[in-house]
Design a protein around this motif. Structure first.
Motif, PDB file in Angstrom:
ATOM      1  N   ASP A   1     -36.797  46.727   2.583  1.00 25.54           N
ATOM      2  CA  ASP A   1     -36.735  46.825   1.123  1.00 25.54           C
ATOM      3  C   ASP A   1     -36.239  48.190   0.656  1.00 25.54           C
ATOM      4  N   GLU A   2     -36.334  49.202   1.497  1.00 32.69           N
ATOM      5  CA  GLU A   2     -35.742  50.504   1.184  1.00 32.69           C
ATOM      6  C   GLU A   2     -34.257  50.527   1.549  1.00 32.69           C
TER       7      GLU A   2
ATOM      8  N   ARG B   1     -40.489  44.323   6.629  1.00 33.92           N
ATOM      9  CA  ARG B   1     -40.054  44.159   5.236  1.00 33.92           C
ATOM     10  C   ARG B   1     -40.148  45.452   4.447  1.00 33.92           C
TER      11      ARG B   1
END
Length: 270
Positions: A134-135, A130
């Motif tokens: 998320d980047e 994650r």
């Protein structure tokens, strides 16, 4: 009777973004080198692609050629604490650099926009954890890609590929009620196995992803003989995967979706 595809679940690197799947592979090489001054080749780093990243490092270490060199250098096979250390080096590098590999694979935006016009939902899952995903999500959004759902390999207690749980979580979040109306698209064998384990139609990508290992520039400037050789190399890797379809890149997906819908209309299921 279902006659239409309801959702397509895409992998990320090598499938929709990052032609050739270079973000994870180059950083695996760098992490081994930084932590242990140990050299692995890009080809060795590619072998277990599609697994979660800790499991990927473990699998690279278990390759006979790598294990032999590791034993020569360190006197024993790779241990859990070695995997942990390499993973801890890998993760910040991956978080830092993944957004640099967010360019869409040619045809991806047009194909996905076309799927949405047909009312097909867009899911996704990945071997990235994650913190990396998320980047990547905002970077890909800036390039024109934003799936309706994105599940990371460490989001679920049940685990990642080749188990089907990330895909089933996609179905839950997208409120899709029939597995036979779902398609999984991936450039790795574990990703195809994941789709088969979920009971979905599966589509393997030959030239845009991990198995061929071409850069976008190499792909775009290659002659047919070069592409044919890369295609055969990838086909060999997928030979026993059980994939329902093998195509060059995501740009070729519309024809597959049309064929799947015809098969659904004929009463077939994955």
């Amino acid at each position: 009777m279902t006659t239409h595809v309801k959702a397509v679940m895409f992998d990320w690197a090598g499938t929709v973004v990052d032609f050739g799947s270079f973000a994870p592979t180059t950083i695996f090489v760098e992490a081994f080198k930084r932590e242990y001054d140990f050299d692995i080749s890009l080809e060795e780093a590619r072998v277990p692609m599609g697994l979660g990243k800790w499991e990927h490092i473990q699998a690279v270490g278990a390759l006979p050629e790598v294990d032999s060199r590791w034993q020569t250098q360190f006197g024993q096979s790779m241990q859990k604490e070695d995997i942990d250390k390499i993973y801890q080096t890998f993760m910040p590098l991956q978080v830092k650099k993944v957004a640099e590999h967010a360019d869409l694979i040619p045809g991806a935006k047009e194909v996905i926009d076309g799927l949405r016009e047909k009312g097909i939902k867009i899911g996704s899952c990945t071997g990235y954890p994650r913190v990396v995903l998320d980047e990547l999500i905002p970077a890909a959004k800036n390039k024109g890609y934003s799936p309706d759902c994105a599940v990371a390999t460490d989001d679920l207690k049940a685990g990642g590929r080749p188990a089907p749980y990330m895909l089933l979580q996609n179905m839950i979040e997208l409120a899709v009620d029939e597995v036979k109306a779902c398609v999984k698209v991936d450039d790795s064998v574990p990703g195809i196995t994941e789709g088969l384990n979920a009971g979905m139609w599966t589509v393997g990508l030959l030239l845009s992803g991990n198995e061929a290992g071409l850069t976008q520039e190499q792909f775009e400037h290659a002659d047919e003989a070069t592409l044919a050789a890369a295609r055969v190399k990838a086909q060999d890797a997928f030979a026993h995967s059980g994939a329902h379809y093998l195509i060059d890149t995501i740009a070729d997906l519309p024809g597959v979706i049309a064929d799947i819908e015809q098969r659904l209309a004929n009463g077939e299921r994955p």
